[in-house]
Every structure is written in C-alpha cells, then in structure tokens.
Design a protein around this motif. Structure first.
Motif, short mmCIF file in Angstrom:
data_model
loop_
_atom_site.label_atom_id
_atom_site.label_comp_id
_atom_site.label_asym_id
_atom_site.label_seq_id
_atom_site.Cartn_x
_atom_site.Cartn_y
_atom_site.Cartn_z
N PHE A 31 0.83 -1.21 0.00
CA PHE A 31 0.00 0.00 0.00
C PHE A 31 0.85 1.25 0.00
O PHE A 31 1.84 1.34 0.72
N GLU A 32 0.43 2.21 -0.80
CA GLU A 32 1.11 3.50 -0.91
C GLU A 32 0.13 4.60 -0.52
O GLU A 32 -1.03 4.60 -0.95
N TYR A 50 -8.56 1.18 -2.82
CA TYR A 50 -8.29 2.35 -1.99
C TYR A 50 -8.87 2.12 -0.61
O TYR A 50 -10.03 1.73 -0.48
N LEU A 51 -8.10 2.36 0.41
CA LEU A 51 -8.58 2.37 1.79
C LEU A 51 -8.65 3.83 2.20
O LEU A 51 -7.63 4.54 2.18
N ILE A 93 -7.08 11.48 2.15
CA ILE A 93 -5.91 10.61 2.25
C ILE A 93 -6.39 9.17 2.12
O ILE A 93 -7.36 8.77 2.78
N THR A 94 -5.73 8.43 1.26
CA THR A 94 -6.05 7.02 1.09
C THR A 94 -4.76 6.21 1.10
O THR A 94 -3.66 6.76 1.00
N TYR A 95 -4.92 4.91 1.19
CA TYR A 95 -3.84 3.97 0.90
C TYR A 95 -4.29 3.16 -0.30
O TYR A 95 -5.42 2.68 -0.35
N LEU A 96 -3.41 3.03 -1.28
CA LEU A 96 -3.74 2.40 -2.55
C LEU A 96 -2.85 1.19 -2.79
O LEU A 96 -1.65 1.23 -2.53
#
Length: 180
Positions: A31-32, A50-51, A93-96
């Motif tokens: 995750f980025e 996406y989180l 803001i997400t983590y992808l």
C-alpha cells in the motif's frame, strides 16, 4: 501524533484477521499513501483498492451519483470495463494498492485470500446500500441516507443528493424542512 502506516492499515484489517501484520507482512509494502485534493479524480485501473483514511469520495456513472465512500471504508475499482468516475469530494488521504500487487502476494501467501474476499463482499454491501435506498418509500429515504452520511450536505449539492436518493429536489427540500 500521526499514526504509522501499520496502525492505519490495522484499522481496516484487524477485524478480518487480527494477525494480518505477521501473517501477511508483504501487505504493509503493497500500500502506498495517496493524497487527493477536492475535485481530483482517482486513477481508474481495474481492481485498484483504496482504503479511505480520511475524506469523502463519490462514484459516478457519467454525472449520476451511484455511491459515496467515507473515512474507514474501502473503495475498489471494478475488475471489468465500466463507465464509472471516482472523485474526491474533499481533500482526502487514502492507501492504494493494485490488483496485480494483491495477486502477487496471494500467489506466495494464501492467507491474503480471506482478506480480499472480505473486501469484495464489503464492496457488494456498499452497492446493495443504494439498491435498498432506491427501493424504500420516499419518506424513509432521508433518514436512511443521513444515518449513514450525516455530513453529506456539506459535500454535495441538493440536486445531486436528490438524484442519489431517487427523488425530486422539491421532495428533498420538504423532507429537510420536516426534520429541521
């Protein structure tokens, strides 16, 4: 104090697998962090996951709203051809991670599959929410939407909210007056 990446990902995974970090350590690197400004489009690659750490997103078919995603939810881009657009409705803001990264991890570590399956089921629940919304009597739609998205009026216009709910703008105004 800002949370670490591991602490943030734990919010999404701990209920699925409390030992996710030790069982699937590769997940941490998959995750980025991605930041979006209001109005920015998400990349639309098949299977991207996406989180949502912080923010509010809309999923649109052309200009018609079909889903909203809020902090703490996941947003998965469909794995097949589609006409959806995904837009940040706030600075977010997400983590992808990508489908390819998840498949690579799963080939080496099959403990990922239950997490992926859970997230796919969750996506279906999000889609089922809108179907249920549209099937409700008009008088019940307001409470159903505002129970899930109490701040939605801050992010979208009345016209869009009425389209999402499947009612006229006039009915939406009346329902809002009755509840204020």
């Amino acid at each position: 104090m800002r949370k670490s990446k591991k602490e943030i990902l734990a919010i999404f995974f701990k209920d699925i697998n409390p030992h996710w970090a030790s069982a699937i350590p590769e997940l941490l690197d998959a995750f980025e962090e991605m930041r979006f400004v209001k109005g920015e489009y998400l990349t639309n690659h098949y299977g991207d996951l996406y989180l949502i750490v912080n923010g509010f997103f809309g999923k649109y078919e052309k200009t018609h709203p079909v889903r909203y995603a809020i902090t703490g939810e996941s947003l998965m881009i469909p794995n097949q051809r589609h006409h959806y657009q995904f837009i940040a409705l706030t600075d977010s803001i997400t983590y992808l991670t990508t489908r390819e990264q998840l498949f690579t991890i799963n080939q080496k570590n099959h403990q990922l599959f239950p997490i992926y399956a859970f997230l796919m089921d969750r996506q279906q629940q999000y889609l089922d929410y809108r179907e249920k919304l549209l099937s409700l009597p008009n008088q019940d739609k307001y409470d159903y939407v505002f129970d899930r998205y109490p701040d939605i009026r801050r992010y979208i216009k009345h016209k869009e909210l009425a389209r999402f709910m499947g009612i006229s703008e006039e009915l939406l105004r009346r329902l809002m007056r009755e509840r204020e």
